[in-house]
Design an enzyme around this catalytic site. Structure first.
Site, PDB file in Angstrom:
ATOM      1  N   HIS A 142      -3.756   4.665   4.445  1.00 45.11           N
ATOM      2  CA  HIS A 142      -4.761   3.791   4.714  1.00 45.11           C
ATOM      3  C   HIS A 142      -6.067   4.405   4.155  1.00 45.11           C
ATOM      4  CE1 HIS A 142      -7.864   1.036   6.076  1.00 45.11           C
ATOM      5  NE2 HIS A 142      -8.458   1.884   6.542  1.00 45.11           N
TER       6      HIS A 142
ATOM      7  N   TYR B 292       4.366   5.570  11.232  1.00 44.47           N
ATOM      8  CA  TYR B 292       4.643   4.065  11.489  1.00 44.47           C
ATOM      9  C   TYR B 292       5.222   3.452  10.401  1.00 44.47           C
ATOM     10  CZ  TYR B 292       0.332   3.581   8.632  1.00 44.47           C
ATOM     11  OH  TYR B 292      -0.477   3.735   7.654  1.00 44.47           O
TER      12      TYR B 292
ATOM     13  N   ARG C 269       0.888  -1.365   0.024  1.00 42.40           N
ATOM     14  CA  ARG C 269      -0.037  -0.095   0.054  1.00 42.40           C
ATOM     15  C   ARG C 269       0.941   1.288   0.088  1.00 42.40           C
ATOM     16  NH1 ARG C 269      -2.388   1.096   5.336  1.00 42.40           N
ATOM     17  NH2 ARG C 269      -0.707   2.665   5.308  1.00 42.40           N
TER      18      ARG C 269
END
Ligand SMILES: Cc1ncc(C[n+]2csc(CCOP(=O)(O)OP(=O)(O)O)c2C)c(N)n1
Length: 360
Positions: free
Chosen positions: A263, A272, A259
């Site tokens: 998100h 992160y 990805r």
């Protein structure tokens, strides 16, 4: 455990392995590539619109367009798709227009699902795409059951069910796989293993090695494929459908991808993960890989790219203008389409509600 081999044919420079015996026509490959480009461009604009406060929410399939479009392209319109949300590419492949998509993202009166879901939770009865549900994994038993119905009715179709690897931790994943395996339902379980469930890395989600091993536990043939390789994904899905239609039951495909974006518009991935990791995966970008292949075959060039991008930009601009000028869904749509006739009790509630909204 025996080592899982991953199907892969197209390298980062766009060179296709001689072992790939694909039968995809040039026209179809170009359509696939254009669909991936369109998807990326639309996603990008929708994120900008959300940032400007025009729409409430957006998600993007940045980096995963290859596995979504190639898998949809390997099937026919009669096959049913059960997306999770990061699969707008399959809608564009099937002919959903940019205008329809933008109306959907605005959740307005011209949204084909009339604003009954969040943005990015698309669906289309005409295109045999079941509307995305917010609770993860609900599509998995639904796909298994629908596929079993296809089998009982003797239809020559299958169901393709998309989900992320994070969703395999839900109970519905296990229920759906077990049922489909037992009933030999013609369903292709297609897992986009993109490395993350929002901010949780794969290593922190489960102890098994990838997803393919989970299918084997249910007696389901499971294949790992390079999810950024259009040819490899197309081949495994084509073969999976053949197996399904031969009555040999379901297949689990684990498409290994990444990805590249956040998100959703509610997420900040810099909290992160490192840029270096993202940059590494950008080199494996499915769009770039197919572009390089098409260029090497003289099927594509910068002129065609520019012209396609500018055509899509104009379509998006027009669609946004149209969506801005479209009102929200009529109030009465809140009670329609669930029952054949609106039940009396619901009608009463609607009439009471309507007194608060004299404009409809
Ligand atoms: C039942 C349920 N639990 C939690 C959520 C919140 N949620 C939305 S997306 C998501 C991550 C899903 O990750 P994955 O399945 O890997 O798909 P990806 O977003 O990576 O494509 C979570 C936890 C939800 N929508 N439904």
């Amino acid at each position: 455990m025996t080592k899982q081999t991953k199907v892969s044919y197209l390298d980062e420079s766009g060179k296709l392995s001689a072992s790939c015996k694909h039968k995809i026509s040039d026209a179809e490959l170009i359509k696939g590539y254009k669909t991936m480009l369109t998807t990326r461009q639309v996603d990008d604009r929708m994120i900008t619109l959300q940032r400007q406060g025009t729409i409430s929410f957006a998600m993007s399939s940045y980096g995963e367009e290859g596995c979504v479009v190639a898998s949809a392209a390997a099937l026919e319109l009669g096959d049913w798709l059960f997306p999770q949300y990061r699969e707008d590419g399959c809608m564009f492949w099937r002919g959903y227009t940019i205008e329809q998509y933008v109306h959907h993202m605005f959740c307005n009166a011209k949204d084909p699902i009339l604003g009954r879901q969040m943005p990015n939770h698309f669906g289309s009865r005409e295109l045999n795409v079941v509307t995305v549900s917010s609770p993860l994994a609900t599509q998995i038993p639904q796909a298994a059951g629908s596929a079993y119905a296809m089998k009982i009715q003797g239809e020559k179709t299958c169901a393709l069910c998309y989900f992320g690897e994070g969703t395999t931790s839900k109970g519905d994943f296990h229920v759906g796989l077990n049922f489909a395996a037992l009933k030999k339902a013609p369903v292709i379980f297609f897992c986009r293993n993109n490395g993350f469930a929002i901010s949780t890395r794969v290593e922190d989600q489960f102890a098994s090695k990838g997803i393919a091993s989970k299918g084997k536990a249910y007696g389901i043939e499971s294949i790992q494929v390079d999810g950024n390789d259009y040819f490899a994904v197309h081949e495994v899905v084509t073969k999976a459908k053949e197996k399904c239609l031969a009555g040999k039951g379901p297949i689990l495909i684990e498409a290994v991808t990444y990805r590249l974006g956040a998100h959703s518009t509610s997420d900040d991935p810099t909290a992160y993960r490192d840029d270096a990791e993202v940059e590494k995966w950008k080199k494996r970008d499915p769009v770039l890989r197919l572009k390089r292949y098409l260029e090497s075959k003289k099927l594509w060039d910068e002129k065609k790219e520019k012209s396609h991008l500018s055509k899509v930009k104009k379509e998006i601009d027009l669609a946004i203008e149209a969506a801005k000028g479209t009102p929200g869904p009529a109030l009465e749509t809140i009670v329609k389409d669930v029952y054949f006739e609106v039940p009396e009790s619901l009608q009463k509630q609607y009439e009471e509600l309507a007194t608060f909204f004299p404009e409809g």
